[in-house]
Scaffold this active site. Structure first.
Site, PDB file in Angstrom:
ATOM      1  N   VAL A  62       0.831  -1.202   0.000  1.00 31.49           N
ATOM      2  CA  VAL A  62       0.000   0.000   0.000  1.00 31.49           C
ATOM      3  C   VAL A  62       0.869   1.256   0.000  1.00 31.49           C
ATOM      4  CG1 VAL A  62      -1.734   1.322   1.271  1.00 31.49           C
ATOM      5  CG2 VAL A  62      -1.906  -1.177   1.140  1.00 31.49           C
ATOM      6  N   VAL A 122     -11.485   0.266   6.211  1.00 19.86           N
ATOM      7  CA  VAL A 122     -12.600  -0.642   5.948  1.00 19.86           C
ATOM      8  C   VAL A 122     -12.959  -0.588   4.471  1.00 19.86           C
ATOM      9  CG1 VAL A 122     -14.988  -1.251   6.487  1.00 19.86           C
ATOM     10  CG2 VAL A 122     -13.521  -0.281   8.272  1.00 19.86           C
ATOM     11  N   GLY A 137     -11.352  -0.959   1.629  1.00 13.02           N
ATOM     12  CA  GLY A 137     -10.468  -0.421   0.601  1.00 13.02           C
ATOM     13  C   GLY A 137     -10.942   0.895   0.014  1.00 13.02           C
ATOM     14  N   LYS A 165     -13.297  -4.486  11.460  1.00 14.20           N
ATOM     15  CA  LYS A 165     -14.038  -3.579  10.589  1.00 14.20           C
ATOM     16  C   LYS A 165     -15.462  -3.358  11.109  1.00 14.20           C
ATOM     17  CE  LYS A 165     -11.291  -5.020   6.607  1.00 14.20           C
ATOM     18  NZ  LYS A 165     -11.231  -5.862   5.387  1.00 14.20           N
ATOM     19  N   GLY A 221      -6.183  -4.599  -1.610  1.00 17.00           N
ATOM     20  CA  GLY A 221      -5.208  -4.435  -2.684  1.00 17.00           C
ATOM     21  C   GLY A 221      -4.497  -3.105  -2.569  1.00 17.00           C
TER      22      GLY A 221
END
Length: 434
Positions: free
Chosen positions: A15, A134, A136, A207, A309
């Protein structure tokens, strides 16, 4: 030119590296949107010599002293994508107390001790943003935090973990067992080498705590969330769900309503459940996430997209970074934490839903009557029963009407002691139906 906004980046993994690339590639647009350029003051990493691919920064920007970087006078905003509780908590509390805004993707820290971060932000008059924590890139937390702030949210139901959704989707599509589907998810990069946080529900529970805190204006921690993973879901469970016109998903369910004493309260739970294939969440496949929000005035809203991702998460980080940078230039602070409701947490035993129970029993006269008597004794009404024989054995599948979790647990405990019940094969909740 307006003075640049100086950013300290903590972490440069998947990230973090994508954040660096996006800051470089979109520099002109970001400057126009913010009203000032963004500059990287430094990037804190664990190992300087690690290969991070082609990044548009020189080696001088890297440091192995994250706390020293956070304390620098020329740093305006701290972006944290390291994860974990400590030392991330120490770094972020230091930054916030010093008046430096923070953007973080650290769901574990927010769920475990978000109170410390919010208190430090209030003390320092700084912004704390965490959209990337939470789902993405899905714009979810900001709508809960701002867009729906004038409404009353009653329930949030979501698929918030891409790994488990991929595994359950594969089991549904191919008939594979859990182990085989997990192996496939690992080969494709959807599952970590140690998938415990995902498959045991820890990631989704963190989350869920964040979502409930925002939706219900109440501090909810990871310890307040009932958690069950998907490791016990079998191919037979998936086949049984199909026979009912359902599919199995790992759901995060947060709701607001009266407890047993009639007191307004919050319930948060994460567990696998059968949902009808007509439900909006049933069609969410692969590693995608989706969250279904039900509000008093707005009605039903659904948020859908890639929940993990490097690029999607970095997109959410940059969205927050633009917001805090603009606030800093304007000399304002975003709305502080809204926890005024301070609602109590409703125990899991009071959660009410339907259940699918599979029993391995002796194929003898009177067994069905005995089983039905146990359900009736605990006030759990049976909707359907299906029995299939296998020689001297039989499989008995019972689907109930709505009942409390406590009543169902007591029923299952007594069933285990029945002479002709050889095993409780599985117990699954059934959601999304009246």
């Amino acid at each position: 030119m307006t003075k640049p906004v100086r950013v300290a980046l903590l972490g440069c993994g998947t990230v973090g590296a994508e954040v660096v690339r996006l800051l470089h590639d979109q520099a002109a647009d970001l400057t126009a949107r913010i009203g000032a350029p963004i500059e990287l003051a430094g990037i804190a990493v664990r190992r300087l010599g690690r290969d991070r691919g082609a990044l548009p920064v020189g080696p001088a920007v890297f440091t192995t002293d994250p706390l020293g970087l956070v304390k620098r006078d020329d740093v305006d905003v701290v972006v944290e994508v390291v994860g974990g509780i400590e030392p991330a908590r120490t770094w972020l509390v230091e930054a916030l107390r010093a008046g430096k805004s923070v953007v973080t993707a650290n769901k574990a820290l927010l769920a475990e001790d978000g109170a410390s971060l919010h208190d430090a932000a209030a003390e320092g008059g700084a912004d704390l943003y965490y959209e990337a924590a939470v789902a993405g890139a899905i714009p979810l937390l900001r709508p809960l935090r701002e867009s729906l702030h004038g409404d009353s949210v009653n329930r949030v139901t979501g698929i918030v973990n891409g790994t488990t959704n991929y595994i359950l989707s594969a089991m549904d599509a191919t008939g594979a067992g859990f182990a085989e589907a997990l192996e496939q998810a690992t080969e494709l990069g959807y599952a970590e080498a140690d998938p415990t946080a995902d498959v045991e529900g820890f990631d989704a529970a963190a989350k869920g705590a964040i979502l409930a805190s925002l939706a219900f204006h109440t501090r909810v921690g990871a310890a307040d969330v009932h958690r069950e993973g998907i490791t016990e879901v079998t191919a037979a469970d998936v086949a049984s769900a199909k026979a009912m016109g359902c599919t199995i998903k790992l759901l995060c369910i947060a709701s607001r309503g009266p407890d047993a004493a009639g007191v307004d309260s919050v319930s948060v739970r994460v567990h696998p459940a059968m949902i009808p294939r007509t439900h909006p969440l049933a069609g969410v496949g692969d590693a995608f996430n989706a969250v279904f929000v039900e509000a008093r005035a707005a009605g039903q809203l659904m948020f859908y997209g890639r929940g993990a991702g490097g690029a999607p998460t970095a997109s959410a980080v940059l969205g927050d970074l633009v917001a805090v940078a603009r606030n800093r230039l304007a000399g304002v602070r975003a709305a502080s934490e809204s926890a005024y409701a301070a609602l109590p947490i409703r125990p899991m035993g009071e959660a009410v839903t339907r259940y699918h129970i599979s029993l391995d029993v002796a194929d003898r006269a009177g067994v069905l009557a005995a089983v039905a008597g146990v359900f009736a004794g605990h006030g759990v009404s049976i909707a359907t029963v299906r029995q299939s024989g296998r020689g001297e054995d039989a499989e008995l599948v019972v689907v109930t009407h709505r009942a409390s979790d406590a009543a169902l647990a007591a029923t299952v405990a007594e069933l285990r002691d029945l002479e002709h019940v050889r095993a409780i094969v599985s117990v699954l909740r059934v959601e999304g139906e009246p």
